[in-house]
Enzyme design. Structure first.
Site, PDB file in Angstrom:
ATOM      1  CB  ILE A   1       7.140  56.271  -7.893  1.00  0.00           C
ATOM      2  CG1 ILE A   1       6.997  55.529  -9.228  1.00  0.00           C
ATOM      3  CG2 ILE A   1       7.438  57.751  -8.115  1.00  0.00           C
ATOM      4  CD1 ILE A   1       5.722  55.864 -10.012  1.00  0.00           C
TER       5      ILE A   1
ATOM      6  CD  GLU B   1       4.295  45.010  -5.371  1.00  0.00           C
ATOM      7  OE1 GLU B   1       4.734  46.189  -5.400  1.00  0.00           O
ATOM      8  OE2 GLU B   1       4.751  44.158  -4.598  1.00  0.00           O
TER       9      GLU B   1
ATOM     10  CB  CYS C   1       0.666  45.903  -2.775  1.00  0.00           C
ATOM     11  SG  CYS C   1       1.615  47.394  -3.169  1.00  0.00           S
TER      12      CYS C   1
ATOM     13  CB  CYS D   1       4.367  49.282  -3.826  1.00  0.00           C
ATOM     14  SG  CYS D   1       4.783  49.318  -2.077  1.00  0.00           S
TER      15      CYS D   1
ATOM     16  CB  CYS E   1       3.822  46.095   1.219  1.00  0.00           C
ATOM     17  SG  CYS E   1       2.679  47.277   0.468  1.00  0.00           S
TER      18      CYS E   1
END
Ligand code: THU
Length: 160
Positions: A67, A79, A117, A77, A114
């Site tokens: 988002i 995740e 995350c 992200c 990333c």
């Protein structure tokens, strides 16, 4: 969001679900859900759409998408969206996550989580027993433990 995976695919008590991740059907279900979540990604800036499907140890699956935001920084992200959905509903024990990402036209490569995350995963998940499934297509998958993708991490244990 809940699922009947326990009955349909594993026929094991929910607290044993994480031991059955090798079951191809369960991995396939997560990958399918991650592909499906891409449709909800809000990505006017990057055009890069990521979907995630997070399997809790109780058998429930939480979907997530990325988002984005006009101010860029507040973007989230896929995740973390999935993790925060689950955690905000009182669920804190997780077995696996499937991640699928790429341009709107289609997924061309594996999309690894990333660093931010990975740090969120390290807060809640076992390094050896939490599985990260990256998929390029329903057939092309790579599976890692959290330890493999995030070795020598700083975790809640370090504050004890
Ligand atoms: N993104 C994710 O949602 N997950 C990843 O694993 C990598 C990157 C998002 C962040 C941003 O919205 C877009 O993909 C491009 O970086």
């Amino acid at each position: 969001m809940s699922t009947d995976l326990r009955e349909k695919d594993t026929k094991v008590p929910s607290n044993k679900l994480h031991n059955f991740l090798v079951a191809e059907s369960l991995i396939d279900e997560l990958v399918k859900r991650a592909f499906g979540m891409r449709q909800f990604a809000y990505t006017p800036y990057s055009g890069f759409k990521v979907g995630a499907a997070l399997l809790a140890k109780n058998g429930d699956i939480y979907g997530g998408c990325n988002i984005e935001n006009a101010a860029y920084g507040p973007s989230n992200c896929a995740e973390r969206t999935a993790f925060f959905k689950a955690i905000s509903e009182g669920v804190r024990e997780f077995a696996a996550i499937a991640i699928v990402g790429g341009p709107e036209e289609g997924v061309k490569d594996f999309c690894a989580p990333c660093g931010v995350c990975r740090q969120v995963m390290a807060e809640f998940c076992s390094p050896e027993e939490f599985y990260i499934i990256l998929a390029k297509s329903p057939e092309e998958k790579k599976i890692f433990t959290l330890e493999q993708l995030f070795p020598e991490s700083f975790t809640p244990n370090d504050l004890k």
